[in-house]
Design an enzyme around this catalytic site. Structure first.
Site, PDB file in Angstrom:
ATOM      1  N   LEU B 208      -9.231   3.154   2.794  1.00  0.00           N
ATOM      2  CA  LEU B 208      -9.517   2.036   2.709  1.00  0.00           C
ATOM      3  C   LEU B 208      -7.982   1.308   3.168  1.00  0.00           C
ATOM      4  O   LEU B 208      -7.760   0.362   3.483  1.00  0.00           O
ATOM      5  CB  LEU B 208      -8.962   1.619   1.171  1.00  0.00           C
ATOM      6  CG  LEU B 208     -10.277   2.169   0.298  1.00  0.00           C
ATOM      7  CD1 LEU B 208     -10.004   1.912  -0.792  1.00  0.00           C
ATOM      8  CD2 LEU B 208     -11.822   1.585   0.836  1.00  0.00           C
ATOM      9  N   ASN B 240      -8.662  -3.534   5.934  1.00  0.00           N
ATOM     10  CA  ASN B 240      -7.868  -3.188   5.448  1.00  0.00           C
ATOM     11  C   ASN B 240      -7.830  -3.128   3.524  1.00  0.00           C
ATOM     12  O   ASN B 240      -7.552  -4.499   2.965  1.00  0.00           O
ATOM     13  CB  ASN B 240      -6.232  -3.507   5.786  1.00  0.00           C
ATOM     14  CG  ASN B 240      -6.126  -2.421   7.336  1.00  0.00           C
ATOM     15  OD1 ASN B 240      -6.395  -1.214   6.593  1.00  0.00           O
ATOM     16  ND2 ASN B 240      -6.067  -2.712   8.369  1.00  0.00           N
ATOM     17  N   CYS B 241      -6.789  -2.659   2.805  1.00  0.00           N
ATOM     18  CA  CYS B 241      -6.151  -2.477   1.384  1.00  0.00           C
ATOM     19  C   CYS B 241      -4.755  -2.109   1.591  1.00  0.00           C
ATOM     20  O   CYS B 241      -4.234  -1.457   0.982  1.00  0.00           O
ATOM     21  CB  CYS B 241      -7.320  -2.104   0.680  1.00  0.00           C
ATOM     22  SG  CYS B 241      -8.680  -2.211   0.656  1.00  0.00           S
ATOM     23  N   VAL B 242      -3.950  -2.228   2.645  1.00  0.00           N
ATOM     24  CA  VAL B 242      -2.489  -2.031   3.175  1.00  0.00           C
ATOM     25  C   VAL B 242      -1.547  -3.852   2.840  1.00  0.00           C
ATOM     26  O   VAL B 242      -3.113  -4.274   2.410  1.00  0.00           O
ATOM     27  CB  VAL B 242      -2.298  -1.162   4.744  1.00  0.00           C
ATOM     28  CG1 VAL B 242      -2.829  -0.674   4.826  1.00  0.00           C
ATOM     29  CG2 VAL B 242      -2.988  -2.152   5.635  1.00  0.00           C
TER      30      VAL B 242
END
Lengths: 77, 427, 349
Positions: B208, B240-242
């Site tokens: 992710l 993105n899931c940062v």
């Protein structure tokens, strides 16, 4: 630590098992250690053999201390 | 390759029976929008809201932010997802400026963000200044998270593309022309000026933490030389899931400020020749390969100097430093853009890697600094994630609905493309 | 009586108790100002006054840091005090470390702290975030200026309600603390501006100075090792059994100095490792595997080295911060030079 001692005015030989770290911390004279838990030994061989190895590493360290160098140098044994 | 960006100023957005644009007002046919974006039968529910600057609204957890754009000459926005490849980066693109599409719903990763439209949190996110069409999308609880991510990602692109087409009715308020010239020509132009490029690092750690280039997962690419005009047409899409503070939402890619600023001084102080896209993968071998190829490409192009922007933090700091070192070693001067993780008290070392060659750094602030967000009248999405999103901690969400978090949790707060003015300094 | 009350910390020398012979002095109190404190008192005019002076021996403080800090904590808690001052310590390593130790206590008690120090003093690097250090020269020759700068910073601290401003403006050394603020221009524009300056070789200021990576020129070789005094140092945590100095298994905050007189071999009865970062079995079985005393004694016997130094130094390299390691190295290096050592073998696990 190596660097600071050398800065104080003394040649230092760094006996270290992990060469990249030794290089990163700025040691100039480097002698590789055998392994992390026993840089100057080897529990897998006889006591006599082990001491011989240790002496070889220390003698290499003395050689490093008595050698003029320009840059970071690894003294292999 | 030439692109005209035709900007239309949006003053108001509302729902109505038909899509239309008049006197700065975008009217959206809600039903039309919903049927357009309901692209996957796993979507359980969809809601659409419009929020405006100054309203007492909190949106969280925000997944992505996208700017509505459309090609005047046909489909061409978001190549690889929606648009046709041959149009991207050329011709005319219509931009609805001052508004966004925002996606939210039950959290995908742990790292989605908070956007407050009012109060002390608002100054930290660029999206408190835009009118936002917020789409709340829910999927069944057992949906695999990569699929969940993809559903939301594509939904955002479809919505932005749908709304973007409303702009085709409008008369542009201003038109900017951008050109990507053949290298041989670009190098000869203003021949006393140095050649400058842009090393554009994309988050690609997987799990992710992904970015897409023309629909391709960036961790699968090798460094590529690309026209900046393609970036403006959505060639780069965030998956993105940062951490919310420094993930580059798709909006920020479309409006990449480094590209804008480089064009602004093109022909005066230097010749800006283009962007090298590269990734931030997880093994040292990958990092070494990508940075070596970036440096070789930069040398081949004949760059004298480059800006390098990072995305994310931690091991990508190593990619940043490797890129810097290898370029500098070839005599290519660099300026880096990064943010910092110096601890809540600001006393820790800011980056995971460092190098003496990195002597010119722009920082977009310490993401660990904490902030208290007062309760809001209305919450779109789910406030319950306050404790678990990156930048939150146990007890972040108070009983009265206020939230104490690190800036890390606020969307775009320490953005590393340099879109905002937040920075930090040493005391 | 001035409005603001100051407690001042000094070492045995500046506290006028005695020289190195009094270096083992535990913390004690004296009424009013002593030594440099009198000059500081004058510089503070009628706005602030030193009500008490705390004095401790440098060796005592460094060898019994926790006990020294505990005592000083107790003293400070008993005092009606607005700010703690210390030194200046110039480039005296142990004195600087002690002043820093006092800063740490003051910080913990929520008291502001002002001292003066030479930037290369390890006490500054290690304790900079706990208080405000003005910059002094490396010797007592800079006392007058140091005292006057300390007084100015104390004034400024109270005039600004505890926010004296940036290091350069307020005249203190950077504390290594990053604070957020909004700049005039957005990041991308600043980056392009900086790039143009860098291209044109004009001056520019980085917004994030990288931590320094100084290299040291290799020292020349030792000409005759057969005559030389050689010392050993280890980061492998080899200590006398029981770890008398309680060196931490990781993130070491100190190093130990141990006698080698009469030791020809490190045995498992007398030595062990305090290191928590590697499997200690082998080192505990035979500590020579980390610190090769047995072999060095043989080489001494054979005349390959002149003499093995009578002390060795040990710390634990596991997770120990760069600034601590630097401070240890500096302190150890200085002692070794003072003791006439000519070469050092440093072993790491």
């Amino acid at each position: 630590m190596v660097k600071e001692i050398e800065k104080a005015g003394l040649p230092v030989v760094h006996v270290a098992s992990i060469l990249p770290i030794s290089k990163t911390v700025g040691a100039n004279r480097i002698v590789p250690g055998k392994a992390i838990p026993f840089p100057l030994g080897n529990p897998k061989v006889s006591k006599e053999e082990e001491k011989k190895l240790r002496k070889k590493i220390v003698e290499k360290s003395l050689e490093a201390l008595s050698t003029d160098i320009e840059d970071q140098t690894v003294f292999k044994w | 390759m030439k692109l005209n960006l035709e900007r239309v100023n949006v003053k108001e957005v509302k729902f109505g029976r038909e899509n239309s644009f008049q006197d700065g007002v975008v009217t959206i046919d809600k039903e039309g929008l919903l049927s357009e974006i309901e692209h996957d039968d796993r979507i359980e529910s969809l809601e659409v809201d419009i929020v405006r600057p100054g309203e007492e609204v909190r949106i969280m957890p925000v997944k992505d932010v996208v700017e509505p754009r459309a090609k005047v000459d046909g489909e061409g926005i978001f190549p690889g997802f929606i648009g046709k490849e041959d149009l991207a980066g050329t011709g005319r693109s219509r931009v609805l400026e001052g508004m966004t599409v925002m996606t939210t719903g039950n959290v995908v990763g742990f790292q989605e963000g908070i956007i407050d439209m009012k109060g002390p949190g608002a100054q930290y996110t660029p999206f408190s200044q835009t009118i936002n069409v917020v789409i709340t999308c829910e999927v069944p609880e057992n949906t695999e998270e990569h699929i969940h991510e993809e559903i939301l990602r594509v939904l955002g692109l479809k919505a932005a593309s749908y709304i973007g087409r409303i702009g085709l009715e409008a008369e542009p308020d201003n038109v900017e022309e951008y050109e990507f010239k053949p290298l041989s020509e670009a190098a000869k132009e203003n021949d006393d000026l140095p050649l400058v490029g842009y090393v554009y690092m994309l988050q690609s750690q997987g799990l992710l933490h992904d970015t897409y280039v023309y629909g391709i997962d960036a961790k699968e690419i090798i460094p590529t030389f690309i026209s900046p005009t393609k970036v403006m047409d959505g060639a780069i899409v965030s998956g993105n899931c940062v951490s919310a503070c420094d993930k580059n939402s798709t909006f920020l890619h479309q409006n990449n400020p480094v590209i804008e600023e480089l064009y602004r001084r093109h022909g005066e102080d230097f010749n800006f020749v283009g962007a090298i896209l590269t990734n931030e993968n997880v093994t040292l071998q990958d990092k070494e390969r990508s940075s070596t190829l970036v440096a070789e490409m930069a040398e081949n192009i004949g760059l004298d100097a480059a800006i390098i922007s990072e995305e994310g933090f931690g091991n990508p700091d190593t990619d940043l430093i490797l890129n810097c070192k290898k370029l500098e070693k070839k005599g290519i001067k660099t300026v880096l853009i990064t943010d910092e993780y110096a601890g809540r008290d600001g006393a820790s070392q800011s980056l995971a890697d460092a190098s003496a060659e990195a002597d010119a750094v722009v920082t977009s602030g310490n993401a660990n600094e904490t902030i208290k967000l007062p309760p809001m009248e209305r919450v779109i999405g789910h406030q319950k994630y306050a404790d678990s999103i990156a930048g939150g901690f146990e007890g972040s969400l108070k009983e009265d609905g206020s939230i104490e978090v690190e800036l890390q949790a606020i969307t775009g707060s320490t953005d590393q493309l340099g879109y905002t003015r937040l920075s930090s300094e040493g005391y | 009586m001035a409005e603001l009350k100051v407690v001042h910390y000094l070492n045995q020398f500046f506290g006028q108790v005695g020289d190195e012979d009094e270096a083992d002095l535990p913390p004690q109190r004296k009424e009013g100002a002593v030594g440099p404190g009198k000059a500081l008192n004058q510089a503070l005019e009628d706005k602030a006054e030193i009500v008490r002076t705390i004095i401790a021996g440098d060796d005592y403080f460094n060898e019994n840091k926790e006990a020294a800090q505990e005592k000083i904590r107790e003293f400070l808690q008993q005092e009606d005090v607005d700010i703690v001052a210390a030194g200046p310590a110039f480039n005296a390593g142990r004195y600087g470390m002690a002043c820093g130790g006092v800063a740490e206590v003051a910080d913990e008690l929520g008291l502001p702290f002002v001292s003066g120090i030479y930037p290369e003093n390890p006490g500054y690097e290690m304790y900079k975030q706990y208080g405000y250090f003005i910059e002094t020269g490396d010797s007592v020759g800079s006392m007058r200026q140091g005292i006057s700068d300390m007084a100015d910073l104390i004034f400024r601290y109270f005039e600004t309600d505890g926010s004296p401003g940036k290091p350069k403006e307020a005249g203190y050394l950077p504390r290594g603390i990053r604070k957020n603020f909004f700049r005039e221009e957005r990041g991308a524009r600043r980056a392009v501006d900086m790039l143009v300056k860098k291209i044109n070789e004009e001056e520019f200021e980085t917004e994030y100075p990288m931590p320094s990576f100084d290299r040291v020129e290799p020292k020349p070789a030792v000409k005759d090792l057969g005559e030389a005094l050689v010392a050993v140092v280890t980061t492998g945590g080899i200590v006398p059994k029981g770890n008398p100095d309680k060196i931490e298994a990781s993130s070491a905050s100190k190093f130990g100095k141990y006698k080698l007189n009469g030791v020809t071999d490190l045995t498992s009865e007398e030595f062990e490792t305090a290191h928590g970062g590697y499997d200690p079995t082998y080192a505990n079985q035979d500590p020579d595997r980390v610190l090769p005393i047995d072999v060095l004694r043989e080489l001494e016997e054979e005349g390959k080295i002149g003499k093995l130094h009578e002390y060795y130094y040990a710390t634990v390299g596991n997770g120990t911060s760069v600034s601590n390691a630097k401070a240890f190295g500096k302190a150890i290096g200085e002692e070794l030079v003072k003791d006439g050592v000519q070469a050092v073998i440093l072993t790491s696990t």
